[in-house]
Design an enzyme around this catalytic site. Structure first.
Site, PDB file in Angstrom:
ATOM      1  N   CYS A   1     -20.770  91.374  33.473  1.00  0.00           N
ATOM      2  CA  CYS A   1     -20.602  89.936  32.560  1.00  0.00           C
ATOM      3  C   CYS A   1     -19.558  89.150  33.408  1.00  0.00           C
ATOM      4  O   CYS A   1     -19.695  88.013  32.974  1.00  0.00           O
ATOM      5  CB  CYS A   1     -20.168  90.385  31.301  1.00  0.00           C
ATOM      6  SG  CYS A   1     -18.520  91.055  30.826  1.00  0.00           S
TER       7      CYS A   1
ATOM      8  N   PHE B   1     -22.302  51.577  26.867  1.00  0.00           N
ATOM      9  CA  PHE B   1     -23.044  52.189  25.628  1.00  0.00           C
ATOM     10  C   PHE B   1     -22.646  53.500  25.199  1.00  0.00           C
ATOM     11  O   PHE B   1     -23.047  54.341  24.828  1.00  0.00           O
ATOM     12  CB  PHE B   1     -24.460  52.250  26.214  1.00  0.00           C
ATOM     13  CG  PHE B   1     -25.065  51.092  26.612  1.00  0.00           C
ATOM     14  CD1 PHE B   1     -24.865  49.928  26.038  1.00  0.00           C
ATOM     15  CD2 PHE B   1     -26.212  51.247  27.168  1.00  0.00           C
ATOM     16  CE1 PHE B   1     -25.752  48.711  26.221  1.00  0.00           C
ATOM     17  CE2 PHE B   1     -27.147  49.925  27.561  1.00  0.00           C
ATOM     18  CZ  PHE B   1     -26.427  48.755  26.924  1.00  0.00           C
TER      19      PHE B   1
ATOM     20  N   CYS C   1      -1.558  95.158  34.978  1.00  0.00           N
ATOM     21  CA  CYS C   1      -1.225  94.674  33.614  1.00  0.00           C
ATOM     22  C   CYS C   1      -2.255  95.121  32.458  1.00  0.00           C
ATOM     23  O   CYS C   1      -1.594  95.023  31.268  1.00  0.00           O
ATOM     24  CB  CYS C   1      -1.410  93.172  33.894  1.00  0.00           C
ATOM     25  SG  CYS C   1      -3.098  92.590  33.854  1.00  0.00           S
TER      26      CYS C   1
ATOM     27  N   CYS D   1     -14.067  90.257  33.078  1.00  0.00           N
ATOM     28  CA  CYS D   1     -12.446  90.826  33.735  1.00  0.00           C
ATOM     29  C   CYS D   1     -12.353  89.949  34.729  1.00  0.00           C
ATOM     30  O   CYS D   1     -10.926  89.752  35.146  1.00  0.00           O
ATOM     31  CB  CYS D   1     -12.827  92.166  34.070  1.00  0.00           C
ATOM     32  SG  CYS D   1     -14.308  92.388  35.129  1.00  0.00           S
TER      33      CYS D   1
ATOM     34  N   CYS E   1     -18.723  53.704  23.936  1.00  0.00           N
ATOM     35  CA  CYS E   1     -17.422  53.943  23.079  1.00  0.00           C
ATOM     36  C   CYS E   1     -17.833  54.533  21.901  1.00  0.00           C
ATOM     37  O   CYS E   1     -18.483  53.903  21.169  1.00  0.00           O
ATOM     38  CB  CYS E   1     -16.845  52.740  23.175  1.00  0.00           C
ATOM     39  SG  CYS E   1     -15.345  52.671  22.230  1.00  0.00           S
TER      40      CYS E   1
ATOM     41  N   ASN F   1     -18.816  58.974  28.919  1.00  0.00           N
ATOM     42  CA  ASN F   1     -17.862  58.473  28.204  1.00  0.00           C
ATOM     43  C   ASN F   1     -17.324  59.640  27.206  1.00  0.00           C
ATOM     44  O   ASN F   1     -17.353  60.497  27.308  1.00  0.00           O
ATOM     45  CB  ASN F   1     -18.533  57.247  27.419  1.00  0.00           C
ATOM     46  CG  ASN F   1     -17.702  56.035  27.072  1.00  0.00           C
ATOM     47  OD1 ASN F   1     -16.350  56.203  26.764  1.00  0.00           O
ATOM     48  ND2 ASN F   1     -17.859  54.918  27.237  1.00  0.00           N
ATOM     49  N   THR F   2     -16.457  58.912  26.340  1.00  0.00           N
ATOM     50  CA  THR F   2     -15.450  60.033  25.489  1.00  0.00           C
ATOM     51  C   THR F   2     -16.148  60.479  24.422  1.00  0.00           C
ATOM     52  O   THR F   2     -17.344  60.068  24.082  1.00  0.00           O
ATOM     53  CB  THR F   2     -14.463  59.098  25.009  1.00  0.00           C
ATOM     54  OG1 THR F   2     -14.518  58.095  24.420  1.00  0.00           O
ATOM     55  CG2 THR F   2     -13.388  58.856  26.239  1.00  0.00           C
TER      56      THR F   2
ATOM     57  N   ASN G   1      -7.872  59.008  22.374  1.00  0.00           N
ATOM     58  CA  ASN G   1      -7.698  57.610  22.057  1.00  0.00           C
ATOM     59  C   ASN G   1      -8.411  56.911  21.001  1.00  0.00           C
ATOM     60  O   ASN G   1      -9.664  57.108  20.734  1.00  0.00           O
ATOM     61  CB  ASN G   1      -7.600  56.972  23.261  1.00  0.00           C
ATOM     62  CG  ASN G   1      -8.999  56.187  23.753  1.00  0.00           C
ATOM     63  OD1 ASN G   1      -9.145  54.966  23.411  1.00  0.00           O
ATOM     64  ND2 ASN G   1      -9.690  56.992  24.340  1.00  0.00           N
TER      65      ASN G   1
ATOM     66  N   CYS H   1     -20.745  99.230  33.022  1.00  0.00           N
ATOM     67  CA  CYS H   1     -20.571  97.841  33.234  1.00  0.00           C
ATOM     68  C   CYS H   1     -21.965  97.101  33.651  1.00  0.00           C
ATOM     69  O   CYS H   1     -22.762  97.436  33.906  1.00  0.00           O
ATOM     70  CB  CYS H   1     -19.880  97.598  34.788  1.00  0.00           C
ATOM     71  SG  CYS H   1     -19.684  95.986  35.336  1.00  0.00           S
TER      72      CYS H   1
END
Length: 434
Positions: free
Chosen positions: A384, A136, A349, A387, A138, A203-204, A76, A381
């Site tokens: 990690c 503080f 899969c 999977c 924005c 904040n953003t 925004n 293996c």
């Protein structure tokens, strides 16, 4: 039933869910509808000095969508309230009188001089509001005028303005922090040094959401031009939780009350923020995407979870996960895990095999006895978790901890039962002085 009521800085609300300072809290009609839907409190959209700011009269929002068209991020470029200060103050006063059991926090942003803060604080106090939040954070529009994140990125300014506010108002002071900074602990420490009663974050985040490739202009645009905006929504939640945890576990700010913000969409999100030390949570994007009634699912979900786990109040679960957050060099390097595939629920899969083969450690067999069959090769293996992360069937791939003394087929050595981190590891040339 669990008690989900909140008492944050002495401010009571029937639940910990507050609407964040944003478009949903800009008017009396919006806030009234929010309280009717069940929100425990609001942070009124940021007030400034008159004359009010001017927003763009065009696109202010744009979204990042997942493949199934769910909003996972929102950008925004809207600024603070563009309505007269007196209008906002009158509406705040009416709403607080009509809903005395709900938290009413007023967000503020004025120029970084003592007189401006001294003048506006008594006006807010006269409304009957429960507290103030210093914006503080924005990152756009207002920061170019020396406010918002322009203040939030300078700890000395944070401390100075916070101290002014503590001098000129009796209301609790919450400092809203910007994520657009290298180390969020520094502004949090400054807020505490200035006397802040709490911090809220995040904040953003500075962002450009995308580009229109047909017109070769960024989105959103005003008359063919665009500006960076503030990014929020589910995609920012991991960033927010890291910053919340950093403040909660920092010795200099430990115990400082926190209101958590950032991608909270479900009761589970809220519970995670509370477990990381937050006393309340603030929501914006979820309300803008789904409407105010989403709070009802949040309240019932949180209550059911707390009943199931035996937590009688928010305070009983607040901060329980904080001690588990450590620096990397404190992790136990002797701990060993291996992936395990449940053959009964595996749908064959092959996604685990593809990602492990192409991008990781070639630790999954794809064929057994000439048939399609996926199984972990423990000799390769490294545990990690990739999977597990990409498997489409929940709990089909899990991690198994190797017991002390059990042979790790990858290293050819038995697993040690002793704790050892990087500061003691033989590969660390600084281990003797670490």
């Amino acid at each position: 039933m669990a008690d989900i009521s909140s008492k944050f800085l002495g401010i009571k609300s029937p639940n910990p869910f507050w609407l964040a300072s944003a478009p949903p809290t800009d008017k009396e009609i919006n806030v009234t509808r929010a309280f009717e839907a069940g929100w425990g409190g609001v942070v009124w959209k940021t007030l400034g000095e008159d004359p009010p700011v001017v927003n763009v009269s065009g696109p202010r929002y744009t979204t990042l969508m997942s493949q199934d068209r769910r909003v996972i991020g929102l950008n925004n470029i809207e600024l603070i309230t563009d309505r007269p200060l007196r209008t906002n103050l009158e509406e705040i006063k009416r709403v607080k009188r009509a809903w005395p059991d709900r938290a009413m926090i007023v967000s503020l942003m004025v120029p970084c001089n003592e007189e401006s803060w001294k003048n506006i604080l008594p006006l807010v106090e006269d409304t009957g509001a429960d507290g103030i939040e210093l914006n503080f954070g924005c990152p756009h529009g207002m920061s170019e005028r020396g406010m918002g994140s322009a203040v939030g990125q300078v700890p000395e300014y944070i401390q100075m303005v916070t101290a002014w506010c503590k001098q000129y108002t009796r209301l609790p002071v919450i400092v809203k922090l910007t994520p657009n900074i290298t180390d969020v602990r520094m502004p949090a420490r400054a807020a505490k040094a200035g006397g802040a009663d709490a911090v809220s974050l995040i904040n953003t985040i500075n962002s450009i959401i995308g580009v229109d490739l047909d017109r070769m202009i960024m989105n959103p645009s005003t008359d063919g031009w665009g500006s960076h905006g503030g990014y929020c929504g589910p995609a920012v939640k991991p960033i927010a939780q890291n910053m919340v945890a950093e403040i909660a576990r920092d010795a200099a700010t430990a115990g400082l009350p926190i209101s958590g913000i950032g991608g909270i969409t479900t009761w589970r999100d809220a519970a995670e923020f509370i477990a990381l030390g937050c006393g309340t949570v603030q929501v914006c994007t979820a309300a803008m995407v789904y409407g105010f009634k989403i709070v009802q699912d949040m309240c019932s979900g949180l209550s059911n979870f707390m009943d199931e786990k035996g937590y009688k109040s928010i305070d009983e679960m607040r901060g329980l996960a904080v001690p588990t957050v450590k620096n990397w060099n404190q992790l136990n390097l002797n701990h060993t895990e291996k992936a395990v595939i449940n053959q009964d629920s595996c749908i064959q899969c092959g996604r685990c095999h593809v990602v492990c083969e192409d991008t990781s450690h070639q630790a999954i067999f794809a064929v057994k006895d000439g048939q399609r069959h996926f199984e972990i090769n423990e000799a390769e293996c490294v545990g990690c978790n990739l999977c597990v992360s990409i498997c489409p069937v929940p709990d089909t791939i899990t991690m198994r901890k190797l017991a002390p003394g059990e042979m790790d087929l990858r290293t050819g050595k038995p697993v040690s039962g002793e704790y050892a981190n990087w500061t003691t590891h033989p590969n660390n040339p600084m281990r003797s002085t670490a």
